[in-house]
Design an enzyme around this catalytic site. Structure first.
Site, PDB file in Angstrom:
ATOM      1  N   GLN A  21       0.853  -1.173  -0.065  1.00  0.00           N
ATOM      2  CA  GLN A  21       0.051  -0.013  -0.012  1.00  0.00           C
ATOM      3  C   GLN A  21       0.747   1.308  -0.076  1.00  0.00           C
ATOM      4  OE1 GLN A  21      -2.785  -1.577   3.338  1.00  0.00           O
ATOM      5  NE2 GLN A  21      -4.011  -0.231   2.192  1.00  0.00           N
ATOM      6  N   ARG A  78       3.773  -0.195  12.939  1.00  0.00           N
ATOM      7  CA  ARG A  78       3.722  -1.254  12.504  1.00  0.00           C
ATOM      8  C   ARG A  78       3.741  -0.986  11.125  1.00  0.00           C
ATOM      9  NH1 ARG A  78      -1.845  -3.701  10.835  1.00  0.00           N
ATOM     10  NH2 ARG A  78      -1.319  -5.692  10.433  1.00  0.00           N
ATOM     11  N   HIS A 122       1.123  -9.113   4.505  1.00  0.00           N
ATOM     12  CA  HIS A 122      -0.036  -8.358   4.393  1.00  0.00           C
ATOM     13  C   HIS A 122      -0.579  -8.278   2.889  1.00  0.00           C
ATOM     14  CE1 HIS A 122      -2.298  -4.888   6.323  1.00  0.00           C
ATOM     15  NE2 HIS A 122      -2.977  -5.072   5.206  1.00  0.00           N
ATOM     16  N   ASN A 167      -1.813 -10.700   8.084  1.00  0.00           N
ATOM     17  CA  ASN A 167      -2.810  -9.745   8.576  1.00  0.00           C
ATOM     18  C   ASN A 167      -4.119 -10.097   7.940  1.00  0.00           C
ATOM     19  OD1 ASN A 167      -3.627  -6.835   9.187  1.00  0.00           O
ATOM     20  ND2 ASN A 167      -4.142  -7.037   7.024  1.00  0.00           N
ATOM     21  N   GLU A 168      -5.039 -10.192   8.778  1.00  0.00           N
ATOM     22  CA  GLU A 168      -6.523 -10.396   8.394  1.00  0.00           C
ATOM     23  C   GLU A 168      -6.714 -11.747   7.381  1.00  0.00           C
ATOM     24  OE1 GLU A 168      -8.279  -7.106   6.883  1.00  0.00           O
ATOM     25  OE2 GLU A 168      -8.219  -5.829   8.899  1.00  0.00           O
ATOM     26  N   ASN A 304      -7.907  -6.222  14.410  1.00  0.00           N
ATOM     27  CA  ASN A 304      -8.080  -5.228  13.657  1.00  0.00           C
ATOM     28  C   ASN A 304      -9.534  -4.634  13.610  1.00  0.00           C
ATOM     29  OD1 ASN A 304      -5.423  -5.289  12.830  1.00  0.00           O
ATOM     30  ND2 ASN A 304      -5.739  -5.724  10.832  1.00  0.00           N
ATOM     31  N   TYR A 306     -12.937  -1.927  12.498  1.00  0.00           N
ATOM     32  CA  TYR A 306     -13.314  -0.696  11.918  1.00  0.00           C
ATOM     33  C   TYR A 306     -14.829  -0.389  12.105  1.00  0.00           C
ATOM     34  CZ  TYR A 306      -8.724  -0.697   9.316  1.00  0.00           C
ATOM     35  OH  TYR A 306      -7.518  -0.461   9.121  1.00  0.00           O
ATOM     36  N   GLU A 369      -5.244  -2.004  14.126  1.00  0.00           N
ATOM     37  CA  GLU A 369      -5.561  -1.338  13.139  1.00  0.00           C
ATOM     38  C   GLU A 369      -7.084  -0.996  13.658  1.00  0.00           C
ATOM     39  OE1 GLU A 369      -6.089  -2.768   9.103  1.00  0.00           O
ATOM     40  OE2 GLU A 369      -3.887  -3.613   9.027  1.00  0.00           O
ATOM     41  N   TRP A 419      -4.948   3.087  11.924  1.00  0.00           N
ATOM     42  CA  TRP A 419      -4.831   2.876  10.342  1.00  0.00           C
ATOM     43  C   TRP A 419      -5.243   4.412   9.734  1.00  0.00           C
ATOM     44  CZ3 TRP A 419      -2.358  -0.719   7.431  1.00  0.00           C
ATOM     45  CH2 TRP A 419      -2.680  -0.589   6.087  1.00  0.00           C
ATOM     46  N   GLU A 426      -5.594   1.879  -1.707  1.00  0.00           N
ATOM     47  CA  GLU A 426      -6.485   1.175  -0.790  1.00  0.00           C
ATOM     48  C   GLU A 426      -7.046  -0.138  -1.611  1.00  0.00           C
ATOM     49  OE1 GLU A 426      -7.311   1.129   2.403  1.00  0.00           O
ATOM     50  OE2 GLU A 426      -9.164  -0.073   2.059  1.00  0.00           O
ATOM     51  N   TRP A 427      -6.189  -1.074  -1.988  1.00  0.00           N
ATOM     52  CA  TRP A 427      -6.489  -2.297  -2.693  1.00  0.00           C
ATOM     53  C   TRP A 427      -7.300  -1.922  -3.559  1.00  0.00           C
ATOM     54  CZ3 TRP A 427      -2.714  -4.934  -0.690  1.00  0.00           C
ATOM     55  CH2 TRP A 427      -2.129  -4.955   0.417  1.00  0.00           C
ATOM     56  N   PHE A 435      -7.271   6.749   4.023  1.00  0.00           N
ATOM     57  CA  PHE A 435      -7.619   6.421   5.468  1.00  0.00           C
ATOM     58  C   PHE A 435      -6.341   7.210   6.074  1.00  0.00           C
ATOM     59  CE2 PHE A 435     -10.697   3.103   6.579  1.00  0.00           C
ATOM     60  CZ  PHE A 435     -10.998   2.718   5.187  1.00  0.00           C
TER      61      PHE A 435
HETATM   62  C1  GBH Z   1      -8.210  -3.480   6.591  1.00  0.00           C
HETATM   63  O1  GBH Z   1      -9.143  -4.369   6.122  1.00  0.00           O
HETATM   64  C2  GBH Z   1      -6.822  -3.904   5.766  1.00  0.00           C
HETATM   65  O2  GBH Z   1      -5.865  -4.858   6.891  1.00  0.00           O
HETATM   66  C3  GBH Z   1      -5.825  -2.688   5.404  1.00  0.00           C
HETATM   67  O3  GBH Z   1      -4.901  -3.016   4.451  1.00  0.00           O
HETATM   68  C4  GBH Z   1      -7.011  -1.622   4.788  1.00  0.00           C
HETATM   69  O4  GBH Z   1      -6.340  -0.529   4.259  1.00  0.00           O
HETATM   70  C5  GBH Z   1      -7.608  -1.064   5.779  1.00  0.00           C
HETATM   71  O5  GBH Z   1      -8.514  -2.135   6.348  1.00  0.00           O
HETATM   72  C6  GBH Z   1      -9.071  -0.218   5.188  1.00  0.00           C
HETATM   73  O6  GBH Z   1      -9.921  -0.746   4.222  1.00  0.00           O
HETATM   74  O7  GBH Z   1     -14.853  -5.309  -1.115  1.00  0.00           O
HETATM   75  O8  GBH Z   1     -17.141  -5.303  -0.438  1.00  0.00           O
HETATM   76  O9  GBH Z   1     -15.649  -7.432  -0.039  1.00  0.00           O
HETATM   77  C7  GBH Z   1     -10.197  -4.160   6.946  1.00  0.00           C
HETATM   78  C8  GBH Z   1     -11.312  -5.152   6.724  1.00  0.00           C
HETATM   79  C9  GBH Z   1     -12.361  -6.368   4.992  1.00  0.00           C
HETATM   80  C10 GBH Z   1     -12.637  -4.032   4.999  1.00  0.00           C
HETATM   81  C11 GBH Z   1     -12.850  -6.351   3.486  1.00  0.00           C
HETATM   82  C12 GBH Z   1     -12.977  -4.044   3.344  1.00  0.00           C
HETATM   83  C13 GBH Z   1     -13.842  -5.378   1.600  1.00  0.00           C
HETATM   84  C14 GBH Z   1     -15.117  -5.698   1.351  1.00  0.00           C
HETATM   85  N1  GBH Z   1     -11.679  -5.110   5.131  1.00  0.00           N
HETATM   86  N2  GBH Z   1     -13.472  -5.249   2.975  1.00  0.00           N
HETATM   87  S1  GBH Z   1     -15.766  -5.976  -0.123  1.00  0.00           S
END
Ligand code: GBH
Length: 473
Positions: A21, A78, A122, A167-168, A304, A306, A369, A419, A426-427, A435
């Protein structure tokens, strides 16, 4: 009460990132491609085709970023390591340039008085291992992961004492191998994804991840005997849609067990939860040797968090769980952030911490996170964009729930990481969701600027800490 909190405050503020990232320099320093390089370069997989080729260019700018952290008074940072920087083949020969890069980062952090926490994985599996045997779908990956982990333990374990393996795993196994939205983009929907079976592959991945975790921790005990290791598990809190309905309560509990129990139960309680076995007919079983290897492999509970959702049963047998943000009366669970999955629900944080505390017999918890993306941050002009009061409100309300969990509920919470240090990739959402507590100007040379939230965190913890220090004198 007060003593506990003052003890806690000594270790704040802390912040976190992940290699793909922020680092960029995807083709530099001997780094090979990971599954995220491949995935982000496929058409239509990320927002506007964004990739981590450059990202925040942390690879070249880490000295400046660490200086910023120092000025803010950050206590811990981290970061994750890119496996394909350290072992370009995934296995075998070590790339000394990769080791040298992380040595420089670690040494710069220590010189700035910041304690590094390392996450080994990660989400960026070397592409070569995906090609060779299908990555997390093969049991072979445990062997390679443990070897990679041990290279890192040997190289950095003299200076880094806090580690996590994965991670996750719930996210990368379900979103990467179930929904197909993350790398490697596998699911059973032939229109959207590669081949794959969404009911089976996330759980094959889960099983292999757990065995890889156990093998890595066995190496860790020998190589870094004075260190502490864990796995970062994530959950959205599941609140029964109707708190008086037994069916809703069961559904909510299942959702928690699928997210957290699938990973932590084998480690703390000896096996998968019954609800995971019931959901996944193809679930692999652990041998007695596997169970022994997994036992006590989370020295602290890395969590983690949110957001929160309502849960209610669905499906033919009412065994599946529908996850909702709105009640039948039209009432929303909280305020929506910029991401459609993220709703601001501070009280759900406290409930999660209590759920973990009860189920796993009062473990030490470190929140690795917590954070939020601000509505429409991309479209707000500079410098107004730096005024992220929405994020400050989020941190303030979530932190006050954490304090209640410690003071009123007796949860053993010993750390908290925001975070994220920087706006970053953001993936699948690319650079469209932000964020960071530090703004990165992706149109103007990746210039860094502190947001209000960075200064708020620094001041909140800094002044509390000074107050406590003065009291102690
Ligand atoms: C974290 O995941 C990650 O560890 C981090 O890398 C990331 O930047 C951060 O959150 C903020 O997003 O696409 O509709 O299937 C948090 C948990 C699980 C949240 C997957 C987003 C995608 C839902 N994440 N989810 S979907």
């Amino acid at each position: 009460g007060t003593n506990l909190v003052s003890e806690l405050l000594k270790h704040y503020p802390n912040e976190t990132t992940a290699a793909y990232q922020v680092e960029g320099a995807a083709g530099e320093g001997g780094r090979s491609a990971s599954i995220w390089d491949t995935f982000s370069h496929l058409p239509g997989k990320t927002h506007k085709g964004d990739t981590g080729d450059i990202a925040d260019d942390f690879y070249h700018r880490f000295h400046g970023d660490i200086q910023l952290m120092k000025e803010l008074g950050m206590a811990k940072f981290r970061l994750s390591i890119s496996w394909s920087r350290v072992l370009p083949e995934g296995t075998g020969e070590v790339n000394e340039e990769g080791i040298a890069f992380y040595n420089q980062v670690i040494d710069a952090l220590l010189a700035a008085g910041i304690e590094p926490f390392i996450t080994l994985y990660h989400w960026d599996l070397p592409q070569r291992l995906a090609d060779q045997y299908g990555g997390w779908l093969s049991a072979l990956v445990a062997f390679d992961f443990a070897a990679y982990a041990d290279v890192c333990f040997k190289a950095f374990g003299d200076r880094v004492k806090y580690w996590t393996t994965f991670n996750e795993p719930y996210t990368f196994c379900t979103v990467g191998y179930g929904a197909g939205i993350h790398a490697p983009g596998r699911c059973s929907d032939r229109k959207r994804c590669a081949e794959g079976d969404s009911e089976v592959e996330p759980w094959t991945c889960t099983h292999n991840v757990l065995l890889a975790h156990a093998s890595a921790v066995a190496r860790f005990r020998k190589t870094v005997p004075d260190g502490r290791i864990s796995m970062n598990l994530n959950a959205e809190w599941a609140e029964p849609l109707n708190p008086k309905s037994a069916a809703d309560k069961d559904a909510a509990e299942r959702h928690m067990e699928w997210q957290i129990g699938a990973y932590a139960d084998p480690i703390f309680r000896g096996d998968y939860p019954e609800s995971v076995k019931a959901r996944v007919p193809t679930l692999q079983t652990f041998t007695e040797a596997d169970k022994a290897a997994l036992k006590d492999t989370m020295d602290y509970f890395a969590f983690n968090h949110y957001t929160s959702k309502y849960a209610t049963p669905t499906g033919d047998n009412q065994e599946e769980v529908a996850v909702l943000t709105v009640r039948p009366d039209g009432e929303h669970i909280g305020v929506q952030a910029d991401s459609d999955w993220l709703w601001v629900v501070p009280w759900g944080f406290r409930r999660c911490l209590n759920w973990i505390d009860h189920r796993y017999s009062h473990p030490t918890i470190i929140v690795t996170e917590n954070g939020v993306d601000v509505p429409h941050e991309e479209t707000i002009p500079y410098p107004q964009v730096l005024n992220d009061h929405f994020r400050v409100d989020y941190f303030q309300s979530y932190l006050s729930e954490a304090v209640k969990a410690v003071e009123e509920d007796g949860v053993d919470l010993q750390g908290y990481f925001a975070w994220s240090q920087l706006d970053n990739l953001e993936w699948a959402e690319g650079f469209s969701q932000r964020f960071g507590i530090v703004h990165v100007d992706f149109k103007h040379e990746l210039k860094r600027s502190l947001k209000y939230s960075a200064m708020w965190l620094a001041e909140f913890f800094g002044t509390s800490r000074q107050g406590q220090d003065a009291e102690a004198e």
